[in-house]
Write a protein that holds these residues in place. Sequence first.
Motif, PDB file in Angstrom:
ATOM      1  N   TYR A 202       0.847  -1.208   0.000  1.00  0.00           N
ATOM      2  CA  TYR A 202       0.000   0.000   0.000  1.00  0.00           C
ATOM      3  C   TYR A 202       0.877   1.251   0.000  1.00  0.00           C
ATOM      4  O   TYR A 202       0.644   2.178  -0.776  1.00  0.00           O
ATOM      5  N   CYS A 203       1.897   1.269   0.829  1.00  0.00           N
ATOM      6  CA  CYS A 203       2.816   2.421   0.888  1.00  0.00           C
ATOM      7  C   CYS A 203       3.518   2.623  -0.450  1.00  0.00           C
ATOM      8  O   CYS A 203       3.687   3.764  -0.896  1.00  0.00           O
ATOM      9  N   LEU A 204       3.930   1.537  -1.084  1.00  0.00           N
ATOM     10  CA  LEU A 204       4.548   1.637  -2.401  1.00  0.00           C
ATOM     11  C   LEU A 204       3.561   2.237  -3.403  1.00  0.00           C
ATOM     12  O   LEU A 204       3.925   3.096  -4.207  1.00  0.00           O
ATOM     13  N   GLY A 205       2.318   1.809  -3.344  1.00  0.00           N
ATOM     14  CA  GLY A 205       1.303   2.344  -4.242  1.00  0.00           C
ATOM     15  C   GLY A 205       1.080   3.832  -4.024  1.00  0.00           C
ATOM     16  O   GLY A 205       0.962   4.600  -4.984  1.00  0.00           O
ATOM     17  N   ILE A 206       1.038   4.264  -2.764  1.00  0.00           N
ATOM     18  CA  ILE A 206       0.865   5.687  -2.449  1.00  0.00           C
ATOM     19  C   ILE A 206       2.065   6.480  -2.969  1.00  0.00           C
ATOM     20  O   ILE A 206       1.912   7.553  -3.558  1.00  0.00           O
ATOM     21  N   THR A 207       3.269   5.946  -2.784  1.00  0.00           N
ATOM     22  CA  THR A 207       4.472   6.608  -3.283  1.00  0.00           C
ATOM     23  C   THR A 207       4.438   6.704  -4.811  1.00  0.00           C
ATOM     24  O   THR A 207       4.754   7.748  -5.386  1.00  0.00           O
ATOM     25  N   ALA A 208       4.031   5.624  -5.475  1.00  0.00           N
ATOM     26  CA  ALA A 208       3.929   5.640  -6.940  1.00  0.00           C
ATOM     27  C   ALA A 208       2.886   6.671  -7.387  1.00  0.00           C
ATOM     28  O   ALA A 208       3.092   7.377  -8.381  1.00  0.00           O
ATOM     29  N   TYR A 209       1.785   6.777  -6.652  1.00  0.00           N
ATOM     30  CA  TYR A 209       0.756   7.769  -6.961  1.00  0.00           C
ATOM     31  C   TYR A 209       1.355   9.175  -6.905  1.00  0.00           C
ATOM     32  O   TYR A 209       1.170   9.977  -7.815  1.00  0.00           O
ATOM     33  N   GLU A 210       2.076   9.459  -5.829  1.00  0.00           N
ATOM     34  CA  GLU A 210       2.674  10.784  -5.664  1.00  0.00           C
ATOM     35  C   GLU A 210       3.715  11.072  -6.741  1.00  0.00           C
ATOM     36  O   GLU A 210       3.795  12.186  -7.257  1.00  0.00           O
ATOM     37  N   MET A 211       4.502  10.065  -7.098  1.00  0.00           N
ATOM     38  CA  MET A 211       5.515  10.267  -8.138  1.00  0.00           C
ATOM     39  C   MET A 211       4.875  10.474  -9.504  1.00  0.00           C
ATOM     40  O   MET A 211       5.340  11.296 -10.296  1.00  0.00           O
ATOM     41  N   ALA A 212       3.795   9.748  -9.786  1.00  0.00           N
ATOM     42  CA  ALA A 212       3.150   9.839 -11.100  1.00  0.00           C
ATOM     43  C   ALA A 212       2.329  11.113 -11.266  1.00  0.00           C
ATOM     44  O   ALA A 212       2.236  11.650 -12.360  1.00  0.00           O
ATOM     45  N   THR A 213       1.740  11.597 -10.165  1.00  0.00           N
ATOM     46  CA  THR A 213       0.838  12.741 -10.269  1.00  0.00           C
ATOM     47  C   THR A 213       1.416  14.035  -9.723  1.00  0.00           C
ATOM     48  O   THR A 213       0.930  15.116 -10.026  1.00  0.00           O
ATOM     49  N   GLY A 214       2.438  13.927  -8.867  1.00  0.00           N
ATOM     50  CA  GLY A 214       2.992  15.118  -8.220  1.00  0.00           C
ATOM     51  C   GLY A 214       2.161  15.607  -7.050  1.00  0.00           C
ATOM     52  O   GLY A 214       2.409  16.672  -6.507  1.00  0.00           O
ATOM     53  N   GLN A 215       1.143  14.816  -6.660  1.00  0.00           N
ATOM     54  CA  GLN A 215       0.278  15.205  -5.550  1.00  0.00           C
ATOM     55  C   GLN A 215      -0.018  14.000  -4.665  1.00  0.00           C
ATOM     56  O   GLN A 215       0.043  12.861  -5.113  1.00  0.00           O
ATOM     57  N   ARG A 216      -0.375  14.298  -3.427  1.00  0.00           N
ATOM     58  CA  ARG A 216      -0.803  13.240  -2.519  1.00  0.00           C
ATOM     59  C   ARG A 216      -2.249  12.859  -2.865  1.00  0.00           C
ATOM     60  O   ARG A 216      -3.026  13.724  -3.243  1.00  0.00           O
ATOM     61  N   PRO A 217      -2.610  11.589  -2.719  1.00  0.00           N
ATOM     62  CA  PRO A 217      -3.988  11.211  -3.029  1.00  0.00           C
ATOM     63  C   PRO A 217      -5.002  11.819  -2.059  1.00  0.00           C
ATOM     64  O   PRO A 217      -6.147  12.048  -2.419  1.00  0.00           O
ATOM     65  N   TYR A 218      -4.575  12.057  -0.836  1.00  0.00           N
ATOM     66  CA  TYR A 218      -5.434  12.673   0.173  1.00  0.00           C
ATOM     67  C   TYR A 218      -4.725  13.935   0.676  1.00  0.00           C
ATOM     68  O   TYR A 218      -3.836  13.859   1.511  1.00  0.00           O
ATOM     69  N   PRO A 219      -5.107  15.099   0.162  1.00  0.00           N
ATOM     70  CA  PRO A 219      -4.400  16.335   0.518  1.00  0.00           C
ATOM     71  C   PRO A 219      -4.848  16.913   1.866  1.00  0.00           C
ATOM     72  O   PRO A 219      -5.122  18.093   1.991  1.00  0.00           O
ATOM     73  N   GLU A 220      -4.915  16.083   2.872  1.00  0.00           N
ATOM     74  CA  GLU A 220      -5.373  16.492   4.202  1.00  0.00           C
ATOM     75  C   GLU A 220      -4.164  16.676   5.107  1.00  0.00           C
ATOM     76  O   GLU A 220      -3.267  15.846   5.125  1.00  0.00           O
TER      77      GLU A 220
ATOM     78  N   ALA B 152      -2.445  -1.638  -5.889  1.00  0.00           N
ATOM     79  CA  ALA B 152      -1.564  -1.546  -4.716  1.00  0.00           C
ATOM     80  C   ALA B 152      -2.202  -0.730  -3.601  1.00  0.00           C
ATOM     81  O   ALA B 152      -1.950  -0.975  -2.422  1.00  0.00           O
ATOM     82  N   CYS B 153      -3.069   0.232  -3.964  1.00  0.00           N
ATOM     83  CA  CYS B 153      -3.691   1.116  -2.984  1.00  0.00           C
ATOM     84  C   CYS B 153      -5.104   0.698  -2.610  1.00  0.00           C
ATOM     85  O   CYS B 153      -5.834   1.485  -1.987  1.00  0.00           O
ATOM     86  N   SER B 154      -5.486  -0.497  -2.954  1.00  0.00           N
ATOM     87  CA  SER B 154      -6.828  -0.945  -2.578  1.00  0.00           C
ATOM     88  C   SER B 154      -6.972  -0.902  -1.061  1.00  0.00           C
ATOM     89  O   SER B 154      -6.086  -1.313  -0.321  1.00  0.00           O
ATOM     90  N   ARG B 155      -8.122  -0.391  -0.593  1.00  0.00           N
ATOM     91  CA  ARG B 155      -8.349  -0.330   0.857  1.00  0.00           C
ATOM     92  C   ARG B 155      -8.489  -1.727   1.444  1.00  0.00           C
ATOM     93  O   ARG B 155      -8.153  -1.957   2.590  1.00  0.00           O
ATOM     94  N   ASN B 156      -8.961  -2.670   0.657  1.00  0.00           N
ATOM     95  CA  ASN B 156      -9.103  -4.043   1.119  1.00  0.00           C
ATOM     96  C   ASN B 156      -7.777  -4.778   0.885  1.00  0.00           C
ATOM     97  O   ASN B 156      -7.399  -5.021  -0.262  1.00  0.00           O
ATOM     98  N   PRO B 157      -7.072  -5.141   1.944  1.00  0.00           N
ATOM     99  CA  PRO B 157      -5.770  -5.804   1.770  1.00  0.00           C
ATOM    100  C   PRO B 157      -5.831  -7.070   0.919  1.00  0.00           C
ATOM    101  O   PRO B 157      -4.876  -7.398   0.231  1.00  0.00           O
ATOM    102  N   ALA B 158      -6.952  -7.768   0.929  1.00  0.00           N
ATOM    103  CA  ALA B 158      -7.078  -8.997   0.138  1.00  0.00           C
ATOM    104  C   ALA B 158      -7.081  -8.705  -1.361  1.00  0.00           C
ATOM    105  O   ALA B 158      -6.773  -9.581  -2.169  1.00  0.00           O
ATOM    106  N   GLU B 159      -7.416  -7.462  -1.757  1.00  0.00           N
ATOM    107  CA  GLU B 159      -7.450  -7.091  -3.174  1.00  0.00           C
ATOM    108  C   GLU B 159      -6.124  -6.516  -3.661  1.00  0.00           C
ATOM    109  O   GLU B 159      -5.960  -6.286  -4.852  1.00  0.00           O
ATOM    110  N   ARG B 160      -5.191  -6.264  -2.745  1.00  0.00           N
ATOM    111  CA  ARG B 160      -3.864  -5.745  -3.117  1.00  0.00           C
ATOM    112  C   ARG B 160      -2.963  -6.887  -3.573  1.00  0.00           C
ATOM    113  O   ARG B 160      -3.276  -8.056  -3.415  1.00  0.00           O
ATOM    114  N   TYR B 161      -1.794  -6.509  -4.081  1.00  0.00           N
ATOM    115  CA  TYR B 161      -0.742  -7.496  -4.273  1.00  0.00           C
ATOM    116  C   TYR B 161      -0.433  -8.031  -2.888  1.00  0.00           C
ATOM    117  O   TYR B 161      -0.356  -7.284  -1.910  1.00  0.00           O
ATOM    118  N   GLN B 162      -0.244  -9.321  -2.769  1.00  0.00           N
ATOM    119  CA  GLN B 162      -0.103  -9.924  -1.451  1.00  0.00           C
ATOM    120  C   GLN B 162       1.295  -9.791  -0.857  1.00  0.00           C
ATOM    121  O   GLN B 162       1.481  -9.953   0.343  1.00  0.00           O
TER     122      GLN B 162
END
Length: 143
Positions: free
Chosen positions: A8-26, A62-72
């Motif tokens: 999940y962390c890798l997916g969030i990092t990839a999101y930030e690198m690909a978009t230049g923004q955090r997925p949750y700007p809070e 990678a960023c699925s909220r359900n861990p069972a749906e992520r890469y294991q």
Amino acid sequence: VDERTDVYCLGITAYEMATGQRPYPEDDLAALFEMHLEQDIPDPLLLAPDIPDELQKFIIKACSRNPAERYQNMNEARDELLPYIMQHAESGDGTKKEKLQMTTLFFLHTDEHVGPLTELLEEISTKAEKIGVTLRSADFKNI
């Protein structure tokens, strides 16, 4: 907490690198934690429509909220990305593509500098595009 958390962390990092923004700007940590638990990440294509489909699908899974749906585990994530990496490591004629490099600049500023800094970044971006360089920026508050 297990390997899927790292995925999940890798997916969030990839999101930030690909978009230049955090997925949750809070900025509020409690609200940010709730967003991670209760909201799917926005589709990265909304912010970066030019990212390849394979990378978008990787980030979403990678960023699925359900861990069972992520890469294991990381091996599964790597195995999913490896064909994409190999495809983009070579051009159509089998020769290696030119290796990209990244330069990072940090502008530490106050609110009064936002206007002039925005103008400066627009000017730099325009000049960068003319020479074939891509400029990405991200805001990090309260550093």
